[in-house]
Design an enzyme around this catalytic site. Sequence first.
Site, short mmCIF file in Angstrom:
data_model
loop_
_atom_site.label_atom_id
_atom_site.label_comp_id
_atom_site.label_asym_id
_atom_site.label_seq_id
_atom_site.Cartn_x
_atom_site.Cartn_y
_atom_site.Cartn_z
N ASP A 30 1.08 -1.21 0.20
CA ASP A 30 0.44 0.08 0.16
C ASP A 30 1.05 1.68 0.27
OD1 ASP A 30 -3.01 0.56 1.34
OD2 ASP A 30 -2.01 2.29 1.37
N ILE A 31 0.76 2.16 -0.55
CA ILE A 31 1.14 3.03 -0.70
C ILE A 31 0.72 4.37 0.16
CG2 ILE A 31 -0.54 5.15 -2.36
CD1 ILE A 31 1.91 5.91 -4.74
N GLN A 93 -15.16 2.51 1.27
CA GLN A 93 -13.88 1.96 0.31
C GLN A 93 -13.79 2.84 -0.68
OE1 GLN A 93 -16.17 -0.67 -2.10
NE2 GLN A 93 -13.92 -1.88 -2.98
N HIS A 99 -10.16 -5.35 -3.18
CA HIS A 99 -9.06 -5.64 -2.12
C HIS A 99 -9.00 -5.87 -0.63
CE1 HIS A 99 -9.69 -1.34 -1.65
NE2 HIS A 99 -9.17 -1.47 -0.83
N HIS A 101 -6.82 -6.06 2.92
CA HIS A 101 -5.64 -5.31 3.18
C HIS A 101 -5.05 -5.96 3.83
CE1 HIS A 101 -6.56 -0.89 2.34
NE2 HIS A 101 -8.01 -1.63 2.31
P1 5GP Z 1 -9.65 1.15 0.63
O1 5GP Z 1 -10.00 3.10 1.52
O2 5GP Z 1 -10.60 1.62 -0.44
O3 5GP Z 1 -10.08 -0.18 1.07
O4 5GP Z 1 -8.02 1.57 0.63
C1 5GP Z 1 -7.79 1.24 -0.97
C2 5GP Z 1 -6.12 1.80 -0.33
O5 5GP Z 1 -5.67 1.68 -1.88
C3 5GP Z 1 -5.50 2.53 0.70
O6 5GP Z 1 -4.83 1.95 1.51
C4 5GP Z 1 -4.74 3.32 -0.35
O7 5GP Z 1 -3.61 3.95 -0.25
C5 5GP Z 1 -3.89 2.59 -1.17
N1 5GP Z 1 -3.90 2.85 -2.67
C6 5GP Z 1 -4.44 3.89 -3.03
N2 5GP Z 1 -4.10 4.26 -4.82
C7 5GP Z 1 -2.62 4.27 -4.41
C8 5GP Z 1 -1.94 3.63 -5.49
O8 5GP Z 1 -1.88 3.48 -6.76
N3 5GP Z 1 -0.86 2.34 -4.96
C9 5GP Z 1 -0.93 1.44 -3.94
N4 5GP Z 1 0.58 1.03 -4.16
N5 5GP Z 1 -1.04 2.09 -2.68
C10 5GP Z 1 -2.65 3.02 -3.38
#
Ligand code: 5GP
Length: 139
Positions: A30-31, A93, A99, A101
């Site tokens: 994760d970035i 989300q 995805h 985590h």
């Molecule tokens: P969500 O809230 O949708 O479960 O989390 C999305 C996750 O994707 C976040 O933790 C965010 O940091 C990660 N993320 C978003 N854009 C990118 C990206 O371009 N590269 C990477 N490696 N992670 C990303």
Amino acid sequence: MDDCIFCKIINGEIPSVKVYEDDRVFAFEDINPIRDGHTLIIPKSHAENIWEMSAEDMAAVAKAARKLAGAIRKALDPAGIACLQLNGRAVNQLVMHYHLHLIPQKEDDPELTMTAWKLVAGDMDRIGKTGEKIAAAVS
Ligand code: 5GP
Ligand code: ZN
């Protein structure tokens, strides 16, 4: 899917720190890591959320989670790993490509907010009725 950042990561249009890949899934760091080793596992075939996931891709993600939890334990020796997966804007989300985590937690890290909800005893009548509704909807 054309405008999906995770599809772009899978096909290499956006760079990522890849840690694992097989014919169905892709896993990368994760970035915006909550902890060192915060890893995302995604299906290669675009699906927005759990309702769009095929049973085969769900199984492949679960299998990869087991494999990567082992790798994270070996590499980073965490005290625990939280597996978290969000479906829908209502639960924050942000990226609309399914995805999972994997978030390793060391003994002395501050508590993860999403693993520390307060236990409040529920109304057993309400719990029972809700459970009945869900059980009746299982197909
Ligand atoms: P969500 O809230 O949708 O479960 O989390 C999305 C996750 O994707 C976040 O933790 C965010 O940091 C990660 N993320 C978003 N854009 C990118 C990206 O371009 N590269 C990477 N490696 N992670 C990303
Ligand atoms: Zn996608």
